[in-house]
Write an enzyme that holds these catalytic residues in place. Structure first.
Site, mmCIF file in Angstrom:
data_model
loop_
_atom_site.group_PDB
_atom_site.id
_atom_site.type_symbol
_atom_site.label_atom_id
_atom_site.label_comp_id
_atom_site.label_asym_id
_atom_site.label_seq_id
_atom_site.Cartn_x
_atom_site.Cartn_y
_atom_site.Cartn_z
ATOM 1 N N THR A 167 -1.445 -4.546 -2.747
ATOM 2 C CA THR A 167 -2.605 -4.161 -1.934
ATOM 3 C C THR A 167 -3.582 -5.334 -1.815
ATOM 4 O O THR A 167 -3.507 -6.302 -2.577
ATOM 5 C CB THR A 167 -3.383 -2.988 -2.590
ATOM 6 O OG1 THR A 167 -3.933 -3.445 -3.833
ATOM 7 C CG2 THR A 167 -2.513 -1.768 -2.828
ATOM 8 N N ALA A 168 -4.536 -5.192 -0.869
ATOM 9 C CA ALA A 168 -5.607 -6.184 -0.745
ATOM 10 C C ALA A 168 -6.517 -6.119 -1.969
ATOM 11 O O ALA A 168 -7.058 -7.140 -2.408
ATOM 12 C CB ALA A 168 -6.411 -5.917 0.526
ATOM 13 N N CYS B 164 -5.725 2.077 -4.312
ATOM 14 C CA CYS B 164 -5.221 2.668 -3.084
ATOM 15 C C CYS B 164 -6.155 3.813 -2.689
ATOM 16 O O CYS B 164 -6.118 4.874 -3.327
ATOM 17 C CB CYS B 164 -3.809 3.183 -3.346
ATOM 18 S SG CYS B 164 -2.998 3.686 -1.841
ATOM 19 N N CYS C 219 0.817 -1.211 0.000
ATOM 20 C CA CYS C 219 0.000 0.000 0.000
ATOM 21 C C CYS C 219 0.857 1.270 0.000
ATOM 22 O O CYS C 219 0.992 1.945 1.027
ATOM 23 C CB CYS C 219 -0.975 0.031 1.171
ATOM 24 S SG CYS C 219 -2.251 1.273 0.878
HETATM 25 P P1 FAD Z 1 -0.706 -10.795 4.334
HETATM 26 O O1 FAD Z 1 -2.146 -10.466 4.437
HETATM 27 O O2 FAD Z 1 0.264 -9.917 5.035
HETATM 28 O O3 FAD Z 1 -0.547 -12.297 4.833
HETATM 29 C C1 FAD Z 1 0.681 -12.993 4.918
HETATM 30 C C2 FAD Z 1 0.471 -14.139 5.906
HETATM 31 O O4 FAD Z 1 1.581 -15.046 5.830
HETATM 32 C C3 FAD Z 1 0.411 -13.661 7.367
HETATM 33 O O5 FAD Z 1 -0.762 -14.130 7.966
HETATM 34 C C4 FAD Z 1 1.652 -14.263 8.003
HETATM 35 O O6 FAD Z 1 1.477 -14.613 9.362
HETATM 36 C C5 FAD Z 1 1.873 -15.498 7.142
HETATM 37 N N1 FAD Z 1 3.250 -15.987 7.145
HETATM 38 C C6 FAD Z 1 4.388 -15.259 7.096
HETATM 39 N N2 FAD Z 1 5.456 -16.073 7.119
HETATM 40 C C7 FAD Z 1 4.977 -17.345 7.179
HETATM 41 C C8 FAD Z 1 5.605 -18.626 7.183
HETATM 42 N N3 FAD Z 1 6.933 -18.779 7.165
HETATM 43 N N4 FAD Z 1 4.802 -19.716 7.218
HETATM 44 C C9 FAD Z 1 3.445 -19.596 7.218
HETATM 45 N N5 FAD Z 1 2.809 -18.404 7.204
HETATM 46 C C10 FAD Z 1 3.572 -17.296 7.195
HETATM 47 N N6 FAD Z 1 -4.617 -2.658 0.774
HETATM 48 C C11 FAD Z 1 -5.706 -2.173 0.123
HETATM 49 O O7 FAD Z 1 -6.201 -2.789 -0.817
HETATM 50 N N7 FAD Z 1 -6.291 -0.988 0.489
HETATM 51 C C12 FAD Z 1 -5.809 -0.265 1.510
HETATM 52 O O8 FAD Z 1 -6.368 0.791 1.826
HETATM 53 C C13 FAD Z 1 -4.660 -0.746 2.218
HETATM 54 N N8 FAD Z 1 -4.138 -0.032 3.234
HETATM 55 C C14 FAD Z 1 -3.115 -0.555 3.975
HETATM 56 C C15 FAD Z 1 -2.643 0.168 5.052
HETATM 57 C C16 FAD Z 1 -1.640 -0.344 5.854
HETATM 58 C C17 FAD Z 1 -1.143 0.460 7.022
HETATM 59 C C18 FAD Z 1 -1.096 -1.640 5.570
HETATM 60 C C19 FAD Z 1 -0.033 -2.228 6.471
HETATM 61 C C20 FAD Z 1 -1.541 -2.346 4.471
HETATM 62 C C21 FAD Z 1 -2.544 -1.820 3.653
HETATM 63 N N9 FAD Z 1 -3.013 -2.498 2.528
HETATM 64 C C22 FAD Z 1 -4.091 -1.988 1.821
HETATM 65 C C23 FAD Z 1 -2.264 -3.659 2.012
HETATM 66 C C24 FAD Z 1 -2.883 -5.019 2.303
HETATM 67 O O9 FAD Z 1 -3.182 -5.158 3.668
HETATM 68 C C25 FAD Z 1 -1.920 -6.118 1.860
HETATM 69 O O10 FAD Z 1 -1.477 -5.860 0.544
HETATM 70 C C26 FAD Z 1 -2.578 -7.484 1.896
HETATM 71 O O11 FAD Z 1 -2.946 -7.813 3.209
HETATM 72 C C27 FAD Z 1 -1.638 -8.534 1.318
HETATM 73 O O12 FAD Z 1 -2.136 -9.821 1.502
HETATM 74 P P2 FAD Z 1 -1.120 -11.064 1.514
HETATM 75 O O13 FAD Z 1 -1.952 -12.286 1.656
HETATM 76 O O14 FAD Z 1 -0.180 -10.982 0.368
HETATM 77 O O15 FAD Z 1 -0.225 -10.842 2.821
HETATM 78 C C1 UQ1 Z 2 -10.915 -3.643 -2.899
HETATM 79 O O1 UQ1 Z 2 -11.409 -4.529 -3.612
HETATM 80 C C2 UQ1 Z 2 -10.280 -3.999 -1.675
HETATM 81 O O2 UQ1 Z 2 -10.241 -5.295 -1.277
HETATM 82 C C3 UQ1 Z 2 -11.335 -5.783 -0.624
HETATM 83 C C4 UQ1 Z 2 -9.695 -3.016 -0.882
HETATM 84 O O3 UQ1 Z 2 -9.044 -3.390 0.243
HETATM 85 C C5 UQ1 Z 2 -9.615 -3.180 1.420
HETATM 86 C C6 UQ1 Z 2 -9.752 -1.640 -1.268
HETATM 87 O O4 UQ1 Z 2 -9.225 -0.779 -0.529
HETATM 88 C C7 UQ1 Z 2 -10.408 -1.288 -2.489
HETATM 89 C C8 UQ1 Z 2 -10.494 0.160 -2.845
HETATM 90 C C9 UQ1 Z 2 -10.968 -2.266 -3.295
HETATM 91 C C10 UQ1 Z 2 -11.640 -1.925 -4.606
HETATM 92 C C11 UQ1 Z 2 -13.131 -1.887 -4.451
HETATM 93 C C12 UQ1 Z 2 -13.965 -0.995 -5.029
HETATM 94 C C13 UQ1 Z 2 -15.429 -1.104 -4.783
HETATM 95 C C14 UQ1 Z 2 -13.513 0.119 -5.866
#
Ligand code: FAD
Ligand code: UQ1
Length: 449
Positions: free
Chosen positions: A344-345, A378, A200
């Site tokens: 990002t998520a 974002c 993010c």
């Molecule tokens: P994660 O959700 O981080 O999951 C990784 C998992 O792997 C964790 O549960 C961890 O425990 C596990 N793991 C790690 N190592 C091991 C191992 N060796 N063995 C087994 N498991 C392990 N995204 C948006 O879309 N919109 C937003 O507004 C947004 N704002 C954000 C704001 C902040 C402050 C932060 C920190 C993030 C934000 N994000 C946002 C980003 C989003 O949260 C991440 O991109 C998303 O969670 C990524 O998912 P992931 O599954 O790749 O990783």
């Molecule tokens: C989105 O799909 C998503 O994942 C659930 C987010 O993470 C929380 C987001 O921040 C955003 C903006 C989206 C995109 C969704 C719409 C409705 C534009």
């Protein structure tokens, strides 16, 4: 040993255990002993990491291959909705609203293996865990996220006890941001962006706009000097939104310093030291009254040291179908991958729909056809009631859902971020029911160019 295994269990075990493995339990269907004595289990689909991508894909895959055939390896008892931490750091949401027990988000019929993966052995189709167990698989989905590296900044993480430093990126430090904001009297409020890829990429500055708004609301703004020190040469990677943000920093009197990277903090003197990336050897030291740190980030160690990594240590996947570039039964999603888009998520949501299709076809020995366009989003929160919703693709071109100009700050987009996104996350994305806003975008733009 299990000489008294029942016939049914024996049949199951002989089907599940590969040659050379012995059954050791009658009660646990899928557990065996490997030749070296390690306990080993087998699943058709193994997901590693139970964060956003891992839970989402396990829900989708369970529907595909059935209960009992999918497992997730995840060590943590808690699952966090990390996007909420932006608002937690600004005091607009309580931290406990961002987390739920991992047990409650693991889909029913999916096995939770509460361990940490320590080693990938993709040539043998198995992983080894930190507790000595091994898990073999037919298909592997890697969703390990990324690692935060506060320790790369001299003086951290121990400096977080200071009371003037916070970081929205960690569950341990996000409440310290809110404390530092409330305690702010006068001086520099500094916000940093590190010299690595981050998740993010807007979050390091969202908290700055919220802080600026908070200072205005509390009458502290005239005494606050707000500074954004970023390692990047631009404020944001997409021109449309960069232009909007440049206008905002100008009107709110925020100082932006490019190519400036935090390397050290001295909590005794409240000083932050920045290296000037375009002038090697040069540093600048700034006094802070409040410091928000976005830490350096890196691929998970366990991927870096595996044959699954690219040269930079990230999981090496095909950018269109998310299949591993060398191991055809291995797939990746989310922050741990080398997909050249913003982590990002929202990106995970769009990736999950494509990956689901890819795996279905691979399971039928067909070629993947669906293509991920790099969609990511974002929500750039620019105050307690406003937000610029950035959405874009691999080419850094805007890919907007709504039929209005998303480059403008809007109250509606703030409510979408703060009130609509959390339920969308818990009840749709994590259940494998939300594959990103593409269908909504198509509908919203019906009849329009
Ligand atoms: P994660 O959700 O981080 O999951 C990784 C998992 O792997 C964790 O549960 C961890 O425990 C596990 N793991 C790690 N190592 C091991 C191992 N060796 N063995 C087994 N498991 C392990 N995204 C948006 O879309 N919109 C937003 O507004 C947004 N704002 C954000 C704001 C902040 C402050 C932060 C920190 C993030 C934000 N994000 C946002 C980003 C989003 O949260 C991440 O991109 C998303 O969670 C990524 O998912 P992931 O599954 O790749 O990783
Ligand atoms: C989105 O799909 C998503 O994942 C659930 C987010 O993470 C929380 C987001 O921040 C955003 C903006 C989206 C995109 C969704 C719409 C409705 C534009």
């Amino acid at each position: 040993m299990s000489h008294c295994v029942k016939m049914t269990a024996l049949q199951v075990l002989s089907k599940l255990c590969r040659p050379g493995l012995q059954a050791y339990s009658t009660g646990v269907r899928k557990f065996c002993l490997s030749p070296n004595g390690a306990s080993q289990s087998h699943f058709d689909v193994l997901v590693v990491g139970g964060g956003t991508g891992g839970i989402t894909m396990s829900a989708r895959l369970k529907r595909k291959v059935g209960a009992g055939n999918v497992a997730i390896i995840e060590p943590s008892e808690k699952h966090y909705y990390q996007p909420m931490w932006t608002l937690v750091g600004a005091g607009a949401k309580p931290l406990n609203k961002s987390g739920r027990s991992t047990a409650s988000v693991i889909p029913s019929g999916v096995t939770w293996i509460k361990s940490s993966v320590q080693e990938f052995d993709p040539d043998k189709n198995l992983v080894r865990n930190d507790d000595g167990t091994q898990v073999s698989y037919k298909y592997l989905i890697i969703a390990l996220g990324l690692q935060l590296q506060y320790e790369k900044i001299k003086g951290l993480p121990e400096g977080f006890t200071d009371g003037k430093i916070g970081s929205n990126y960690s569950v341990n430090f996000v409440e310290k941001t809110w404390k530092a904001l409330q305690d702010f009297r006068e001086g520099n409020a500094i916000f940093t962006f590190p010299n690595t890829p981050v998740k993010c990429a807007g979050a390091p500055q969202k908290i700055m706009y919220l802080s600026e708004h908070y200072f205005r609301k509390t009458g502290k703004r005239p005494k606050a000097n707000i500074i954004y020190n970023t390692s990047l040469p631009v404020i944001f990677g997409v021109k449309k939104y960069a232009d909007a943000l440049l206008e905002i920093v100008k009107t709110r009197n925020i100082e932006v310093n490019y190519r400036s990277n935090l390397i050290e903090v001295h909590t005794d003197k409240q000083e932050a030291v920045f290296e000037k990336l375009d002038h090697p050897g040069e540093t600048e030291t700034l006094q802070y009254e409040m410091l928000h740190v976005t830490p350096p980030m890196a691929p998970p160690e366990v991927i870096q040291k595996s044959p699954l990594a690219d040269a930079g240590g990230w999981l090496d996947v095909n950018k269109e179908n998310l299949q591993h570039c060398r191991y055809s039964n291995v797939f990746g999603i989310g922050d741990c991958t080398n997909l050249p888009t913003s982590k990002t998520a929202a990106a995970v949501a769009a990736q999950s729909a494509v990956l689901s299709q890819t795996i279905s076809l691979v399971m039928k020995n067909q070629k993947p056809t669906h293509k991920y366009d790099g969609y990511t989003s974002c929500p750039l929160v620019t105050g307690y009631n406003r937000c610029v919703l950035a959405e874009f693709d691999y080419e850094a071109q805007p890919l907007e859902t709504f039929p209005f100009d998303q480059g403008k700050e809007r109250r509606s987009m703030f409510h979408m971020k703060a009130d609509l996104m959390p339920p969308l996350y818990w009840y749709a994305l994590l259940k494998g029911l939300w594959g990103g806003p593409k269908p909504l975008r198509t509908f919203m733009h019906l009849g329009m160019k």
